[in-house]
Structures are given as structure tokens and as C-alpha cells.
Design a protein around this motif. Structure first.
Motif, PDB file in Angstrom:
ATOM      1  N   ARG A  13       0.846  -1.212   0.000  1.00 18.09           N
ATOM      2  CA  ARG A  13       0.000   0.000   0.000  1.00 18.09           C
ATOM      3  C   ARG A  13       0.878   1.259   0.000  1.00 18.09           C
ATOM      4  O   ARG A  13       0.599   2.219  -0.713  1.00 18.09           O
ATOM      5  N   ILE A  16       2.326   2.116  -3.413  1.00 19.82           N
ATOM      6  CA  ILE A  16       1.442   2.820  -4.349  1.00 19.82           C
ATOM      7  C   ILE A  16       1.682   4.323  -4.265  1.00 19.82           C
ATOM      8  O   ILE A  16       1.647   5.027  -5.272  1.00 19.82           O
ATOM      9  N   ASP A  17       1.948   4.821  -3.053  1.00 19.32           N
ATOM     10  CA  ASP A  17       2.133   6.260  -2.850  1.00 19.32           C
ATOM     11  C   ASP A  17       3.540   6.752  -3.161  1.00 19.32           C
ATOM     12  O   ASP A  17       3.720   7.914  -3.502  1.00 19.32           O
ATOM     13  N   ASN A  22       1.508   0.367  -9.174  1.00 18.66           N
ATOM     14  CA  ASN A  22       0.496  -0.182  -8.280  1.00 18.66           C
ATOM     15  C   ASN A  22       0.692  -1.693  -8.254  1.00 18.66           C
ATOM     16  O   ASN A  22      -0.083  -2.454  -8.840  1.00 18.66           O
ATOM     17  N   THR A  23       1.741  -2.123  -7.590  1.00 14.93           N
ATOM     18  CA  THR A  23       2.063  -3.542  -7.531  1.00 14.93           C
ATOM     19  C   THR A  23       0.950  -4.315  -6.833  1.00 14.93           C
ATOM     20  O   THR A  23       0.616  -5.427  -7.244  1.00 14.93           O
ATOM     21  N   GLY A  25      -2.306  -3.719  -6.838  1.00 14.86           N
ATOM     22  CA  GLY A  25      -3.390  -3.934  -7.793  1.00 14.86           C
ATOM     23  C   GLY A  25      -3.030  -4.983  -8.829  1.00 14.86           C
ATOM     24  O   GLY A  25      -3.855  -5.823  -9.204  1.00 14.86           O
ATOM     25  N   HIS A  26      -1.798  -4.934  -9.289  1.00 20.98           N
ATOM     26  CA  HIS A  26      -1.324  -5.914 -10.271  1.00 20.98           C
ATOM     27  C   HIS A  26      -1.348  -7.316  -9.676  1.00 20.98           C
ATOM     28  O   HIS A  26      -1.842  -8.263 -10.306  1.00 20.98           O
ATOM     29  N   SER A 128      -0.632  -2.943 -16.308  1.00 22.20           N
ATOM     30  CA  SER A 128      -1.066  -1.622 -15.847  1.00 22.20           C
ATOM     31  C   SER A 128      -0.959  -0.614 -16.987  1.00 22.20           C
ATOM     32  O   SER A 128      -0.215  -0.806 -17.948  1.00 22.20           O
ATOM     33  N   ARG A 130      -0.641   3.802 -17.581  1.00 23.33           N
ATOM     34  CA  ARG A 130      -0.208   5.018 -16.891  1.00 23.33           C
ATOM     35  C   ARG A 130      -0.832   6.243 -17.515  1.00 23.33           C
ATOM     36  O   ARG A 130      -1.046   6.296 -18.724  1.00 23.33           O
ATOM     37  N   LYS A 135       1.633   7.984 -13.519  1.00 19.14           N
ATOM     38  CA  LYS A 135       0.946   7.222 -12.473  1.00 19.14           C
ATOM     39  C   LYS A 135       0.072   6.156 -13.107  1.00 19.14           C
ATOM     40  O   LYS A 135      -0.510   6.356 -14.144  1.00 19.14           O
TER      41      LYS A 135
END
Length: 135
Positions: A13, A16-17, A22-23, A25-26, A128, A130, A135
């Protein structure tokens, strides 16, 4: 329990920031596709270890967090090694073997298990995108 004791979810989490990726989510998407396909195969009589593919899918990119600062540009290549190392250290060698071999550019497909093939498929299926800001 591995996920709670080592704060893997929280670590992802935070990632992600602080990264453009976004590992989490992936990994969630890869897990869904791999387990869904494994269950379909199992229902049709194909011998597949659904628990093994679930574990491998869940941790297939954990090695990205093992790369050192000076290895940033090589994460796409080195994370396989670090994934395997992490799984062995945690006592998960079978999961680590599948998870660490989820690339096709250096593997002989005819020698891979159905679990490996499922993870390779799911990983390349779940990509993903971007925005203009990376992002």
C-alpha cells in the motif's frame, strides 16, 4: 501468519504512494486470473494445484521490494531472483519456484508445470496503464 507478521499488504500500500507502480493492484489481478483459470482446469479434470498457484500468484512480485537502490533500473530482471530468495527464506520453496519463474523470455515452455504456465499467462494478461504524469 505470513501476510500479517511481515506487513506485506501495508508495504505494498505504501508502495502505491511512493512509486509510480500499483504492484498491489497488479498482484490482485494476477491472482484472480491465475486462480480463476486454475479452477476451470481443475473442474475439467486437468491436474492442477490451485493452492500452489494461489500462493505463487500472491507473491510473484514480492522480489521487487528486495531490490537495492542501485538496482532500480534492473528491477524487471532482478525481482525474479529476489522473489525466489524471499520465498525460500520464509520456508515456501515450492511457491517460490513457481513465483520466481513467471517470465517467458528465458524459459523453455515445454518443461514448465501447468501452475507455472498459468502464472506466466496471468502476469502478462494483467498489465497496468499510466496517465500523462506516469501514475
Amino acid at each position: 501468519m505470513l501476510a500479517t507478521d511481515d506487513y506485506i499488504y501495508e508495504f505494498m500500500r505504501i508502495g502505491i504512494d511512493i512509486t509510480p507502480f500499483n504492484t498491489l493492484g497488479h498482484v490482485g489481478g494476477v491472482h484472480y486470473v491465475a486462480v480463476y483459470a486454475a479452477r476451470q482446469l481443475a473442474r475439467n479434470g486437468i491436474p492442477v494445484d490451485v493452492a500452489l498457484i494461489s500462493g505463487a500468484a500472491a507473491c510473484h512480485d514480492i522480489g521487487k521490494y528486495g531490490c537495492k537502490k542501485n538496482e532500480e533500473k534492473r528491477v524487471p530482471y532482478l525481482h525474479y531472483y529476489y522473489t525466489g530468495m524471499c520465498c525460500r527464506r520464509l520456508g515456501l520453496p515450492a511457491i517460490g519456484h513457481i513465483a520466481a519463474n513467471h517470465s517467458v523470455w528465458d524459459l523453455e515452455l515445454e518443461n514448465l508445470s501447468v501452475e507455472s504456465l498459468l502464472l506466466i499467462y496471468a502476469d502478462f494478461r494483467v498489465k497496468s496503464s499510466r496517465n500523462d504524469k506516469g501514475k
